[in-house]
Design a protein around this motif. Sequence first.
Motif, PDB file in Angstrom:
ATOM      1  N   VAL A  12       0.811  10.954  -1.548  1.00 42.90           N
ATOM      2  CA  VAL A  12      -0.403  11.582  -2.080  1.00 42.90           C
ATOM      3  C   VAL A  12      -0.126  11.972  -3.527  1.00 42.90           C
ATOM      4  CG1 VAL A  12      -2.045  13.480  -1.843  1.00 42.90           C
ATOM      5  CG2 VAL A  12      -0.983  12.489   0.185  1.00 42.90           C
ATOM      6  N   TYR A  13      -0.918  11.442  -4.446  1.00 42.93           N
ATOM      7  CA  TYR A  13      -0.788  11.829  -5.864  1.00 42.93           C
ATOM      8  C   TYR A  13      -1.662  13.035  -6.124  1.00 42.93           C
ATOM      9  CZ  TYR A  13       1.382   7.330  -7.012  1.00 42.93           C
ATOM     10  OH  TYR A  13       2.207   6.264  -7.094  1.00 42.93           O
ATOM     11  N   THR A  14      -1.116  13.996  -6.823  1.00 44.38           N
ATOM     12  CA  THR A  14      -1.930  15.129  -7.252  1.00 44.38           C
ATOM     13  C   THR A  14      -2.045  15.041  -8.759  1.00 44.38           C
ATOM     14  OG1 THR A  14      -0.289  16.206  -5.889  1.00 44.38           O
ATOM     15  CG2 THR A  14      -2.240  17.479  -6.426  1.00 44.38           C
ATOM     16  N   GLN A  23      -4.885   9.713  -2.148  1.00 44.77           N
ATOM     17  CA  GLN A  23      -3.988   9.251  -1.094  1.00 44.77           C
ATOM     18  C   GLN A  23      -3.728   7.773  -1.334  1.00 44.77           C
ATOM     19  OE1 GLN A  23      -4.004  11.097   2.389  1.00 44.77           O
ATOM     20  NE2 GLN A  23      -2.675   9.637   3.395  1.00 44.77           N
ATOM     21  N   ALA A  24      -2.548   7.432  -1.889  1.00 40.97           N
ATOM     22  CA  ALA A  24      -2.249   6.042  -2.222  1.00 40.97           C
ATOM     23  C   ALA A  24      -1.716   5.308  -0.996  1.00 40.97           C
ATOM     24  CB  ALA A  24      -1.243   5.982  -3.360  1.00 40.97           C
ATOM     25  N   LEU A  25      -0.857   5.966  -0.206  1.00 38.62           N
ATOM     26  CA  LEU A  25      -0.345   5.365   1.032  1.00 38.62           C
ATOM     27  C   LEU A  25      -0.586   6.356   2.166  1.00 38.62           C
ATOM     28  CD1 LEU A  25       3.114   3.898  -0.100  1.00 38.62           C
ATOM     29  CD2 LEU A  25       0.959   2.674   0.216  1.00 38.62           C
ATOM     30  N   GLU A  43      -5.718  -5.683  -2.217  1.00 28.14           N
ATOM     31  CA  GLU A  43      -6.594  -5.599  -3.378  1.00 28.14           C
ATOM     32  C   GLU A  43      -5.982  -4.663  -4.424  1.00 28.14           C
ATOM     33  OE1 GLU A  43     -10.076  -4.232  -1.366  1.00 28.14           O
ATOM     34  OE2 GLU A  43     -11.062  -6.181  -1.665  1.00 28.14           O
ATOM     35  N   SER A  44      -6.515  -4.762  -5.604  1.00 24.86           N
ATOM     36  CA  SER A  44      -6.060  -3.861  -6.665  1.00 24.86           C
ATOM     37  C   SER A  44      -6.351  -2.418  -6.246  1.00 24.86           C
ATOM     38  CB  SER A  44      -6.802  -4.216  -7.953  1.00 24.86           C
ATOM     39  OG  SER A  44      -6.479  -3.299  -8.937  1.00 24.86           O
ATOM     40  N   GLY A  45      -5.372  -1.552  -6.391  1.00 25.81           N
ATOM     41  CA  GLY A  45      -5.567  -0.159  -6.040  1.00 25.81           C
ATOM     42  C   GLY A  45      -5.260   0.157  -4.592  1.00 25.81           C
ATOM     43  N   SER A  46      -4.764  -0.830  -3.881  1.00 26.32           N
ATOM     44  CA  SER A  46      -4.509  -0.595  -2.458  1.00 26.32           C
ATOM     45  C   SER A  46      -3.161   0.087  -2.207  1.00 26.32           C
ATOM     46  CB  SER A  46      -4.584  -1.924  -1.695  1.00 26.32           C
ATOM     47  OG  SER A  46      -3.648  -2.824  -2.244  1.00 26.32           O
ATOM     48  N   GLY A  47      -2.357   0.240  -3.239  1.00 25.54           N
ATOM     49  CA  GLY A  47      -1.107   0.994  -3.080  1.00 25.54           C
ATOM     50  C   GLY A  47       0.148   0.154  -3.096  1.00 25.54           C
ATOM     51  N   LYS A  48       0.065  -1.100  -3.564  1.00 24.46           N
ATOM     52  CA  LYS A  48       1.234  -1.992  -3.549  1.00 24.46           C
ATOM     53  C   LYS A  48       2.333  -1.490  -4.483  1.00 24.46           C
ATOM     54  CE  LYS A  48      -1.160  -5.498  -5.026  1.00 24.46           C
ATOM     55  NZ  LYS A  48      -2.550  -5.039  -5.252  1.00 24.46           N
ATOM     56  N   THR A  49       1.942  -1.181  -5.728  1.00 25.25           N
ATOM     57  CA  THR A  49       2.929  -0.706  -6.695  1.00 25.25           C
ATOM     58  C   THR A  49       3.543   0.605  -6.227  1.00 25.25           C
ATOM     59  OG1 THR A  49       1.780  -1.793  -8.489  1.00 25.25           O
ATOM     60  CG2 THR A  49       3.275  -0.024  -9.090  1.00 25.25           C
ATOM     61  N   THR A  50       2.692   1.463  -5.686  1.00 20.99           N
ATOM     62  CA  THR A  50       3.185   2.735  -5.166  1.00 20.99           C
ATOM     63  C   THR A  50       4.268   2.488  -4.124  1.00 20.99           C
ATOM     64  OG1 THR A  50       0.997   3.668  -5.503  1.00 20.99           O
ATOM     65  CG2 THR A  50       2.496   4.880  -4.062  1.00 20.99           C
ATOM     66  N   LEU A  51       4.015   1.551  -3.221  1.00 19.02           N
ATOM     67  CA  LEU A  51       4.972   1.231  -2.171  1.00 19.02           C
ATOM     68  C   LEU A  51       6.305   0.771  -2.774  1.00 19.02           C
ATOM     69  CD1 LEU A  51       5.659   0.720   0.804  1.00 19.02           C
ATOM     70  CD2 LEU A  51       4.603  -1.529   0.585  1.00 19.02           C
TER      71      LEU A  51
HETATM   72  N1  ADP Z   1       0.869   8.353 -11.008  1.00 13.52           N
HETATM   73  C1  ADP Z   1      -0.298   8.346 -10.345  1.00 13.52           C
HETATM   74  N2  ADP Z   1      -1.043   9.487 -10.311  1.00 13.52           N
HETATM   75  C2  ADP Z   1      -2.213   9.518  -9.649  1.00 13.52           C
HETATM   76  N3  ADP Z   1      -2.724   8.471  -8.995  1.00 13.52           N
HETATM   77  C3  ADP Z   1      -2.050   7.315  -8.973  1.00 13.52           C
HETATM   78  C4  ADP Z   1      -0.790   7.192  -9.659  1.00 13.52           C
HETATM   79  N4  ADP Z   1      -0.330   5.925  -9.504  1.00 13.52           N
HETATM   80  C5  ADP Z   1      -1.254   5.288  -8.733  1.00 13.52           C
HETATM   81  N5  ADP Z   1      -2.283   6.121  -8.428  1.00 13.52           N
HETATM   82  C6  ADP Z   1      -3.429   5.801  -7.582  1.00 13.52           C
HETATM   83  O1  ADP Z   1      -2.943   5.352  -6.339  1.00 13.52           O
HETATM   84  C7  ADP Z   1      -3.677   4.236  -5.878  1.00 13.52           C
HETATM   85  C8  ADP Z   1      -2.768   3.050  -5.651  1.00 13.52           C
HETATM   86  O2  ADP Z   1      -2.298   2.568  -6.882  1.00 13.52           O
HETATM   87  P1  ADP Z   1      -1.251   1.360  -7.039  1.00 13.52           P
HETATM   88  O3  ADP Z   1      -0.113   1.591  -6.127  1.00 13.52           O
HETATM   89  O4  ADP Z   1      -0.940   1.203  -8.462  1.00 13.52           O
HETATM   90  O5  ADP Z   1      -2.120   0.125  -6.546  1.00 13.52           O
HETATM   91  P2  ADP Z   1      -1.864  -1.435  -6.716  1.00 13.52           P
HETATM   92  O6  ADP Z   1      -0.520  -1.639  -7.308  1.00 13.52           O
HETATM   93  O7  ADP Z   1      -2.008  -1.968  -5.344  1.00 13.52           O
HETATM   94  O8  ADP Z   1      -2.962  -1.926  -7.608  1.00 13.52           O
HETATM   95  C9  ADP Z   1      -4.749   3.961  -6.908  1.00 13.52           C
HETATM   96  O9  ADP Z   1      -5.964   4.585  -6.465  1.00 13.52           O
HETATM   97  C10 ADP Z   1      -4.239   4.632  -8.141  1.00 13.52           C
HETATM   98  O10 ADP Z   1      -5.315   5.111  -8.919  1.00 13.52           O
END
Ligand code: ADP
Lengths: 255, 658
Positions: A12-14, A23-25, A43-51
């Motif tokens: 969860v990003y705050t 809530q990213a994941l 899809e874009s924004g689904s949380g892949k990079t976050t993972l």
């Molecule tokens: N540092 C951050 N702070 C707040 N929200 C974030 C941050 N990084 C990503 N997000 C949010 O988390 C969600 C997932 O992002 P991300 O993992 O980058 O997606 P993807 O790589 O699948 O496009 C998005 O809604 C994005 O806006």
Amino acid sequence: MPLLEVKRLKKVYTTRFGGNTVQALTNVSFTVEKGEFTAIMGESGSGKTTLLNLIAAFDKPTDGEVLLNGKSIHSIREDEIAAFRRDHLGFVFQDFNLLDTFSIQDNIFLPLVLAGKSYEEMNRELAPIAKILGISDILSKFPYEVSGGQKQRAAIARALITRPEIILADEPTGALDSHATESLLKLFSEINKAGQTILMVTHSIKAACHAGRVLFIKDGELFHQLYRGSQLNAEMYQKITDTLTMIAAGGERFE
Amino acid sequence: MSRFFYGKIALNNIKRNSKTYIPFILTCVGAVSLFYNMYFLSVAKDIGSVSDNRSLRLILRLGAVVVGIFSLIFLFYTNSFLIKQRKKEFGLFNVLGMEKKHIARVMFYETLMTGTGGIVTGVLLGILVSKLMILLLLKIVKFKATFGFEVPVEAIGATVILFGAIFILNLVYNYSQVHRTKPAELLKSPNLGEREPKTKWFATIVGVLSLGAGYYIALTTESPLVALNIFFFAVILVIIGTYCLFTAGSIAFLKMLRKNKKYYYRANHFASVSGMIYRMKQNAVGLSNICILSTAVIIMLSTTFSLYIGMEDELRNRYPRNIMVSARNVPAEKAEELNRFIGEQVESVGANQKNIVYYRYMSFIVIKSGQEYVFGNSAGYAYNNSVLFTFITQEDYNRMENAQVSLDDNEMLLYAVKGKIPGDDISFNGLKFSIREHLSSFSIYEQSSSILAQSNYAVVKDTKTIRKVYSALNGDGDMGELSYYYGFDTDAEKDTQIELVRILRQKLGNVTKDGFVEGAEHERDGFYTIYGGLFFLGIFLGLLFIMATVLIIYYKQIAEGFDDRDRFNIMQKVGMSRKEIWKSVRSQVLTVFFIPLGAAIVHLAFAFKVITRLLLIFNLTNILLYAGCTLLVVFVFAVFYTAVYSLTARTYYRIVSA
Ligand SMILES: Nc1ncnc2c1ncn2[C@@H]1O[C@H](COP(=O)(O)OP(=O)(O)O)[C@@H](O)[C@H]1O
Ligand SMILES: [Mg+2]
């Protein structure tokens, strides 16, 4: 024991001033065996990079854990994390992340220099890798002097040179043209055949086709997974397309 | 679109870029108020009451010109830096559908706001502190008189015109920048694909040579008058050397380090060396500017400060006796008459005489040519090898030193004020003397002959011998009679002394032609005015240059902070720990920061000798005093510099870790 275990990851990003939370994941679990080539789609924004960032310990999860060889990577002390990453993980990024101030060769050497290796040793390690990746001729050039495809090969060389247990790649073909994409994916397949474990995030169907397994993420959760098995590229392509269409249509989980 | 609309956008832009614009506006305010004050002082009525106010006004006018030129260069330079940073922003406007002429209009309003704001605030601040300034100046020149508050329209007018013109110039430059670049280029981030700098061997060699030449001149110049002639030239050489070595030399050096594999491929050198190459490319010009400004500040403050502190000594050096009378072409009987005349005048004002020095002499400026001294014409002053010989007779010598020397025709006593003459023989264009004795003390040596590299007193048998020297040096021609010098101290009040000088000057013409009277008290106020004025100018320009230095440092830190942030992220991803990165970044930032100060100190060390020679022209002979002042100024400056560093470094680290 699997090489990589991802258990109930939640993130969860705050935003900085409190208030909004994203809530990213929600809850992601999966495992990766040694020698696997796994793709993650969504899809874009689904949380892949976050993972991927959580697996690489660039960031801490809100809940859940990541085990590499059975060891929780989020329990590693802050001052040892850099060395840990250097020794066990290799990274390939969409925008290459090469340093403009270093030549291609020095960019590749960077992790080894940090590990305290001698110049001769580094050269010995580099020679075969450079040959496989076809970058032997451009080693003395600077990043701004070579093409995107060559930059990405250099980045892969940098990831490989430490002989990592797993390579994490975040949309490695995202900034490449179709020709460079094709040859890069072939390279990934070859490296994988030689025994290298790869975990790749992508939203290109063509890229995912090269993987042995494809995981789909939707709204912060694992939605579906496909095994390639002995299928042909074309069959795999069709299956991935179908799955993505379903995700886009907001379909329910199946299988 | 309405005028109002552009104004609003302009205001928003300034707000958004406040990190860079506020310091810029503050600098404008500072420059405006400094210029106003300098101009104000040069025309202020109060200054008119100071003795020798014409010289003082000249110094102040000079100061105003320097402040004006410097402001022009500096504000232009800063503006071009700012506009480079903002190209991307304008590119975005362009892509979003604003035409270039609309952008130009926004720029116009921005300039109007910053310009008007800076000038109005600056003038108001200037007026506010002007009373303080004039009090400070009057205190420094030791003049006790204060009148009302004065706001000369002329000063305001000059300030507004100058700075208005500077802002218009900047606006025109900005227009041309936006006009020339295509939107795609405008959009490109300024650091994208920053190329590795080439090694410029030519510039490096030019740098080494000109710095070496500048240093060589500074170290080998003996004569103050020569120093005055070539100091400026040496300064130019050193400036060229500094720019070349900072821009090209540093990169050549770093690349040499990089070639050394054993040194380069080590964890603590790897990132630093390559980072420094990049950093030097970006900052070399800024760093050279800082180095040159720092050197200038320190030299200006230390010289004017030591001149001011040592003023009493300088007065005494310039006027070795309270009252001095000299005349040319005075035969022996005439000299007696002059002595009597002076005695009468001193008595008439009720003063006493002590430390009387009286003699007749003849001076020759000669040039050493092989073993010979030959005639040097008056242009000879400007050569390093010109030597002054002042001949007096043994009669005068015996009288003054209470001695009973009896010399032969070809014998002399020699007293070397500066520069030793070796051996026991000396020859003037074939006329040989043997030196009976090298004197170790001489009571009249204070005679101000200190501006030549070498100066000697020679005591010979009689006037006939001196005539022979004259013929030997000049061929034929008539030497005429010896010159006359009479000096004494007195306990009389200042006013009495001034009165005495006035009377002597008035009546001397009745006794002899070509007479000349000087009085230390008569000149004292003028001395204070000029040396005090110079000191004031030193403080003033020092302040201006320091302000400029601080701003350059601040901008450098901001620009680097934004650049380093990206690199920092990448390194972390590739496996460098935060600690390692900080260590490397810190060492780079520190090096880059203290290189200019270090170089400035080296410049100062090399300039030390030639500056002491220049100070001789201002009658400052106390080298220790100058050395002390320099050390003090360097120390204070270094403390200040470090303080500025730590303050701006905080901004830098905040940007990098954001
Ligand atoms: N540092 C951050 N702070 C707040 N929200 C974030 C941050 N990084 C990503 N997000 C949010 O988390 C969600 C997932 O992002 P991300 O993992 O980058 O997606 P993807 O790589 O699948 O496009 C998005 O809604 C994005 O806006
Ligand atoms: Mg992403």
